[in-house]
Structures are given as C-alpha cells and as structure tokens.
Motif scaffolding. Structure first.
Motif, short mmCIF file in Angstrom:
data_model
loop_
_atom_site.label_atom_id
_atom_site.label_comp_id
_atom_site.label_asym_id
_atom_site.label_seq_id
_atom_site.Cartn_x
_atom_site.Cartn_y
_atom_site.Cartn_z
N THR A 265 0.41 -1.35 -0.71
CA THR A 265 -0.24 0.33 0.26
C THR A 265 0.77 0.94 -0.04
OG1 THR A 265 -1.88 1.26 0.86
CG2 THR A 265 0.04 0.09 2.73
N ILE A 311 -7.38 -4.50 -0.10
CA ILE A 311 -7.92 -4.71 1.32
C ILE A 311 -9.46 -5.81 1.41
CG2 ILE A 311 -7.91 -2.76 2.36
CD1 ILE A 311 -6.71 -5.89 3.90
N VAL A 387 -17.12 2.66 1.92
CA VAL A 387 -15.56 2.36 2.52
C VAL A 387 -15.17 2.71 0.88
CG1 VAL A 387 -15.34 -0.09 0.90
CG2 VAL A 387 -13.83 0.78 3.12
N GLY A 388 -13.65 3.21 2.45
CA GLY A 388 -12.42 3.88 1.21
C GLY A 388 -12.38 5.35 1.59
N PRO A 390 -13.81 9.40 2.47
CA PRO A 390 -15.51 10.67 3.39
C PRO A 390 -16.24 10.31 1.94
CG PRO A 390 -13.63 11.59 3.36
CD PRO A 390 -13.04 10.08 3.00
N THR A 413 -18.23 2.63 7.06
CA THR A 413 -17.35 2.02 7.38
C THR A 413 -15.84 2.65 7.07
OG1 THR A 413 -16.42 0.57 5.22
CG2 THR A 413 -18.33 -0.39 7.11
N TRP A 414 -15.64 3.03 8.47
CA TRP A 414 -13.72 3.52 8.62
C TRP A 414 -13.17 2.07 8.18
CZ3 TRP A 414 -10.05 3.19 11.84
CH2 TRP A 414 -9.01 4.16 11.18
N TRP A 415 -11.92 2.43 7.54
CA TRP A 415 -10.66 1.58 8.02
C TRP A 415 -9.81 1.58 7.04
CZ3 TRP A 415 -9.83 -3.86 5.73
CH2 TRP A 415 -11.21 -3.97 4.04
N GLN A 416 -8.90 0.71 7.06
CA GLN A 416 -7.33 0.85 6.18
C GLN A 416 -6.71 -0.32 5.93
OE1 GLN A 416 -5.34 3.39 9.86
NE2 GLN A 416 -5.51 5.04 8.17
N THR A 417 -5.94 -0.75 4.99
CA THR A 417 -5.32 -1.84 5.47
C THR A 417 -4.17 -1.79 6.07
OG1 THR A 417 -5.54 -0.46 2.47
CG2 THR A 417 -3.45 -2.08 3.59
N THR A 499 -3.32 6.96 12.56
CA THR A 499 -3.61 6.66 11.68
C THR A 499 -3.10 7.15 10.47
OG1 THR A 499 -5.78 7.75 11.20
CG2 THR A 499 -6.28 5.83 12.92
N ARG A 516 -7.26 12.73 4.80
CA ARG A 516 -6.05 12.33 4.52
C ARG A 516 -5.09 13.78 5.87
NH1 ARG A 516 -4.14 6.72 5.26
NH2 ARG A 516 -2.58 7.73 5.45
N ARG A 527 -5.76 4.24 -3.20
CA ARG A 527 -4.90 5.21 -2.39
C ARG A 527 -3.73 4.88 -3.03
NH1 ARG A 527 -3.71 2.72 3.75
NH2 ARG A 527 -1.51 4.02 3.68
O1 PRX Z 1 -8.86 8.42 4.24
C1 PRX Z 1 -9.39 6.81 5.46
C2 PRX Z 1 -9.69 6.17 3.95
O2 PRX Z 1 -9.07 5.25 3.38
C3 PRX Z 1 -7.91 5.08 3.87
C4 PRX Z 1 -7.08 4.10 3.98
O3 PRX Z 1 -7.27 3.03 2.69
P1 PRX Z 1 -6.83 2.01 2.46
O4 PRX Z 1 -6.04 1.29 3.00
O5 PRX Z 1 -6.89 2.10 1.14
O6 PRX Z 1 -8.17 1.21 2.90
C5 PRX Z 1 -9.44 1.39 2.09
C6 PRX Z 1 -10.26 0.25 2.21
C7 PRX Z 1 -10.51 0.57 4.08
C8 PRX Z 1 -7.85 6.00 5.33
O7 PRX Z 1 -6.79 6.25 6.01
N1 PRX Z 1 -11.03 5.76 4.14
C9 PRX Z 1 -11.33 4.64 4.22
N2 PRX Z 1 -12.53 4.40 4.68
C10 PRX Z 1 -13.24 5.73 5.30
C11 PRX Z 1 -12.11 6.99 4.38
N3 PRX Z 1 -12.34 7.73 5.18
C12 PRX Z 1 -13.70 8.03 5.58
N4 PRX Z 1 -14.48 7.72 5.79
C13 PRX Z 1 -14.52 5.89 5.71
N5 PRX Z 1 -15.74 5.49 5.83
#
Ligand code: PRX
Length: 649
Positions: A265, A311, A387-388, A390, A413-417, A499, A516, A527
């Motif tokens: 990533t 991811i 996801v991914g 905002p 859903t907020w999350w990251q790789t 994060t 970000r 990303r």
């Molecule tokens: O900035 C956030 C955004 O995607 C980033 C993570 O990207 P990646 O590792 O490619 O994973 C995406 C799939 C999980 C985060 O640091 N992000 C992810 N979900 C959200 C989000 N920003 C706002 N709302 C979300 N639900």
C-alpha cells in the motif's frame, strides 16, 4: 448538527445480532473495554476453527513495537482455510460460497462450499507440485475471477504467503513487488475482462519478469483464450495442472502469528510498503466485523464490489464472508457496463441483501440520474455499505433515499489496509446514522483524537485520528522493514497507532473522518502516494522538479494536481502533459492519472530547501488566499506565479 436517521424497522426486526440496539452496543463496548484480551480471546475461540485453541490474547503493546511486532493468540495453531471452508461443509456444503458475475450480465458461476473446498485443495496440490511450500511468497496478479479467491485460499491452505497485486498495476510496479517479497511463483491469467475491454495480464507479467527475477514458475488461468506469449520452461496453464489434482489437501498447521499475506500500500514516502497480516488475528477480526457490522444472516446474499487486489477484497469478499459461511458475490465488471444500472440489475437478479461499495461509485452513479436505479427491483436490499473515503452527505442521502428507498441502514465503514478490517462504523441493526459520519467504534476499538502536538482532545473536537490499543486485525509489520513500520505509524505519537487521517468528533461522540493529513491521496477509492507520482515525473529528462497534491474532485473524491518545473530551455505543452501521464501509467499503473498540470517557474521552498507542500495544497484546493505564514520562503515571488498560473487552469 445533522439529523439522525433511526434504524429502519426492516433492518432491526429479527436481527440475530448480539448488538441489535444501542443499549446492547454500549454494554458490549464497555464489556470489551474492561478487558480487551478477554473480549478478543472470546471472539477468537467462538468464531474460529483452531487446531490448538489459544490461551493468550495480546502479547506486547504499542510502546514495545520498536522492539518487534506485537502478537495475538500467540500459542494458537490453525489454518484459516479450515474456518473458511472445512467448517462450513457439514451444514453448508451445498450453499453457494462464491456467486460470480462475469463481465457480461449473463455470465454467472455458482460455486458451493463443497466445490470451493475441492477447488482450493486442487490448486493447493498444484502449488505444491510447482515447488511452493510453507512460508514461500506467491504473487497473485489476476482479475476478478473466482480462481483469484481460490489462489489466495490455496496459498493459505499450504501456509504460503500470498501477495495480491491489483490487476491495474503496471509491469514496473509488479516487478517491484516481486523483487521486494522475493516471490518464486506468480499466479496470473491470460487476460482480464472489464467493461468489454481485455486487460493483458499475462503480457504485463512477461514484461515484469524480463531480466533477472526470482520467479521460476508462472501459473496462468485461461480466462479469455486470447493469444499470449509462452515460455515452456516457466509457464504452466492452470487448466493443465489444477483439474487433475486430488480434491483433498490436508491443511498445513500454522502458528497464529505466521504471515497470511502481504499487501502493498502507498504511503507518504518512497516505494509502497508490504504490510504483513497474520493468520489468527486477521481471520478473527475480519469474521467478527463482517458478521457484526453487516448483521449477517444465514440466507443473505452479500455483495462487495471491491477488487481482490485491495484490502477490501481480501477482508470482505474472501476471508470474512467465507469464515462466516456467507454467500459472497464476486463481480468482474464495472458499474457502468453495459449501462449505469448494472449494480441494481444485479441486486434484482441475485436478490442481493447486503451491498457494499465505494463513495466514488455512488457519486458517479448518482450523476447518471435515478432512472437507472428505479428501473430495477431493489426490495431485497437490507444493508448498504460504503468504504474507502469520506462520503459527502449528498451522495449518502442519494444512497439512502433513492437506492435504499429509506428501508436500509447505511454502514459507512472506516478502516485501512493497516487495520485489516472495519474499526469505526454503524452496526446495521443498532446505530442511528447521519450522512458523512462513520459514527462509532466497534467493540474492542478505542479511537483517540490528538492535536498536532500530541495533546489528547476530549469530547467534541477535531484532530488527528489515533487508535489507543492494539486489536487482532492490525498489520504486524512492513515486510522486510520493521523500522519503516515503526516510523510510519508509531513515531508521531509514541504509544499510539497514528492513522494518517484527520477526524472530527461531535457532541454525540460520532466520528467524522475528514481525510488524509499526510501525503497520501484517495483517488476513486485507490490509495496513492504523492511521492510515487513525483518520482515518475522527475524521471523524465525534461522535468526538473515536481510537486503533487490532491484536490477535491466531485466524483473521484480527490483528484491529482501536479506542479511541474521544467529544465531550462524546455517548453510546456498539453502534449507534454499527455506524455507525462503516459509515463505514470507505464510506471505505476492504469489507475494513476494526473488530472491537472500546472507549469510553474519553481516550487515554494523554505530557505533550507524543503518544499512547503501546504502552499501547493491550498492553491490546488482553490484557497490561494489561505496560505498562512509564508515568511520562511526562500523566494516568495514563486507563490505569486503559482497563484496566477492556477487561475488560468
Ligand atoms: O483516509 C481513509 C480512507 O481510506 C484510507 C485507507 O485506504 P486503504 O488502505 O486503501 O483502505 C481502503 C479500504 C479500507 C483511510 O486512511 N477511508 C477508508 N474508509 C473511509 C475512509 N475515509 C472516510 N470514511 C471512510 N469510511
């Protein structure tokens, strides 16, 4: 404050979820917080099939990460495919595990758990025949065919570590990843299909492998039958070697902390990093979050539109859903093929109940008008996910009102790789939602907002999003470079996971991710690091310097904006901009496109030579009068030139 939408009756009624309302959420959250070890160990034991059950939860802490990775369930032994496949055979053998919809709407495959188990064993045996053993790295460079999931699970079956590379990446990017993880085997396909276009995956692979590489075997799944180059000593057709294998393959015993996969990533600097996820913690976290957040029910048809190269595809097309015995839809095509009603046509044809996609797709489809949606029956839908990046309230409201007709709850859903799975989100049957907020942390996740100086912000406020305690799904390290893992995530605020996202917390305690705060941009859910673009641009002989930043884009979320300083005597033209974009495509991949170029006489630098990226960002964001203090600039006249030039774009 924006109005709350209460959970529609249809979503809460009859939910089997232990978190079926907000009182239960609070109870579970508090219970987890009381003893995180007990909570996660309980989840791991209840949900996962272990060869040897773990007796330990967490070992280590964020403060100790500089000394080495932390671990979860350290004395447990398992093979994650037993949770994903074997454990489902007795009660769900004939249930559809993977429901595949190909590029053309009439191309479908329905693969039951019995069949998937057999196919994974066959592919695992074939990998063994090709010399793959436990701990070896296998690169998977495929499109969205079921065999991509089979390949991932086949690696896991024998304890090999897969690294899926998104099929849009270029030969150079693929090669970098092959070399970084020293993979001796690649699994690919002749061509991929997307929106009636053919993607030459095998050709790209061949190009990536020119010259010296560690790769000895390339296993090629025949998808289209298109012509490909063939190296008899290296290349093997999937169809020649996999079908003839036995449908039994004993699952290799792995330690809970053995790596399951590496996923590359982008970050703020340099080459993408290979984040390492491990078996026990990852499968526990993805299966728990998938079941809880989406409120999974036995007869759900669950559809996540992501690509397995990211991811989201790993966690919520393959591992989480299969560990929960779900029917998981895999989609090969694009949302606008043959027309912008494709998603909703699929919902109607397959009776999809849970639908998960990215805000960029929602915005693009909303722009096409409502008729494409209303033409199809969406009455099966119960939960909608995003996801991914905002999601802006307009897009959220469209998703809620038009797509879901107000009957579904939206889980943003907020999350990251790095986090492996969902951390902050509504829980479908419980959480009242409001457009643009990811709402609340799941039990076991403890968010914290800091200001730039590391002071904790309590209550309502805006700051930098950190997570306070470890959780099982988090990446353990960067492949081959633990110091980089430490410096990226744990140096900013020692003792916390940082994060890289900015975030607001409102008076209700709901979290609103603002995007970000580092040099990472989320473009159409992909990303990318601005540094990756910059290194491509300056590799062109005519470019002296380049600065790349994101800017708000109505469909893509962020667009890519580049400032280019040419070498003396070179002249700027739009053809040259096209040439630079071609270079990005070649060196990074098809998804790496610069939207705006601005030719500038110089970049704004401090007297010590550091580029003041804040200025580049503000101008690109259309706020040239909000530059803040620029007194430390070596040559303030550059700023005027940049501001003037921006007006003409
Ligand atoms: O900035 C956030 C955004 O995607 C980033 C993570 O990207 P990646 O590792 O490619 O994973 C995406 C799939 C999980 C985060 O640091 N992000 C992810 N979900 C959200 C989000 N920003 C706002 N709302 C979300 N639900």
């Amino acid at each position: 404050m924006s109005p709350l939408r209460e959970v529609p009756d249809r979503v809460s009624a009859g939910s089997p979820n232990p978190i079926s309302d907000m009182a239960k959420y609070q109870q579970m959250y508090d219970y987890a917080l009381e003893d995180l070890d007990r909570f996660w160990l309980g989840v791991a034991r209840e949900k996962i099939t272990w060869m040897k059950e773990p007796s330990i939860g967490l070992s280590g802490s964020f403060s100790e990460i500089p000394d080495g990775p932390l671990s979860w369930f350290n004395d447990g032994k398992l093979n994650v495919t037993e949770s994903c496949l074997d454990s489902n055979l007795a009660s769900r053998g004939e249930k559809i595990a993977i429901l595949w919809e190909g590029d053309e709407p009439d191309e479908c495959r329905r693969i039951t758990y019995n069949e998937l188990h057999g196919e994974v064993c066959r592919a695992a045996n074939a990998l063994k025949e090709l010399g793959v053993s436990k701990g070896d790295r296998v690169i998977i460079y495929m499109g969205m065919v079921p065999e991509a999931a089979v390949a991932m699970l086949a690696c896991a079956r024998i304890g090999a570590i897969h690294s899926v590379v998104f099929g849009g990446f270029s030969a150079e990017s693929l090669r970098d990843r092959v070399l970084d993880c020293d993979s001796r085997v690649i699994i690919t396909q002749d061509e991929g299909m997307r929106g009636s276009r053919k993607i030459p995956l095998k050709d790209v692979c061949d190009e990536a492998l020119e010259g010296d590489t560690p790769v000895q075997k390339v296993l090629v799944y025949r998808r289209t039958g298109g012509d490909v180059q063939w190296d008899d000593s290296r290349d093997v057709w999937w169809q020649d070697i996999v079908p003839e294998q036995s449908t039994e393959c004993a699952a290799t015993e792995c330690d809970a902390e053995d790596p399951l996969f590496i996923l590359y990533t982008s970050g703020s600097t340099g080459m993408p990093k290979g984040l390492v996820h491990t078996c026990g913690g990852y499968i526990t976290f993805t299966s728990y979050t998938h079941e809880t957040v989406f409120d999974l029910r036995e007869d759900d048809v669950y559809a996540c539109m992501a690509d397995v190269g990211w991811i989201t595809g790993h966690s919520y097309i393959v591992y989480g859903p299969l560990a929960n015995g779900a029917t998981s839809l895999m989609f090969e095509s694009i949302p606008t093929y043959p027309d912008a009603g494709r998603y909703w046509d699929m919902v109607a044809r397959h009776g999809i109940t849970i639908f998960y996609t990215a805000p960029t797709a929602i915005r693009a489809l909303a722009a096409q008008g409502n008729d494409f949606v209303t033409a199809h029956d969406r009455s099966s839908l119960r939960v909608l996910g995003t996801v991914g990046e905002p999601i802006n309230p307009d897009a959220w409201n469209w998703y809620y009102d038009v797509v879901g007709e107000g009957r579904c709850n939206i889980v943003d859903t907020w999350w990251q790789t790095e986090t492996g799975g969902i951390c902050i989100t509504p829980i479908a049957p419980a959480t009242p939602t409001t457009g643009g907020s990811a709402t609340l942390p799941i039990p076991g996740i403890v968010p914290l907002l800091n200001d730039a100086d590391g002071n904790r912000i309590d209550g309502e406020g805006e700051g930098l999003l950190c997570l306070e305690y470890p959780w099982p799904g988090q990446a353990r390290t960067v492949w081959g470079d633990h110091p980089r893992f430490v410096s990226t995530y744990f140096e900013h605020f020692p003792g916390l996971y940082f994060t890289g996202d900015g975030c607001k917390r409102d008076s209700r305690g709901y979290y609103w991710i603002t995007g970000r705060v580092d040099d990472v941009i989320n473009v159409s859910g992909h990303r990318m690091g601005t540094a990756e673009f910059e290194s491509v641009l300056v590799s062109h002989d005519s470019v002296a310097e380049a600065g790349v930043v994101g800017f708000p884009h109505p469909i893509k979320g962020s667009g890519v904006y580049s400032y280019i300083v040419l070498q003396p005597d070179e002249t700027w033209s739009m053809d040259f901009a096209d040439e630079l974009n071609l270079l990005c495509r070649k060196q990074i991949g098809a998804h790496a496109k610069i939207d705006l170029f601005q030719h500038v006489p110089g970049l704004p630098k401090t007297r010590s030579g550091k580029v003041m990226r804040r200025i580049l960002r503000k101008v690109a964001e259309g706020e040239p009068d909000a530059l803040g203090d620029i007194s430390t600039l070596a040559d303030p006249s550059v700023v005027d030139a940049i501001k003037d030039g921006a007006k003409t774009l």
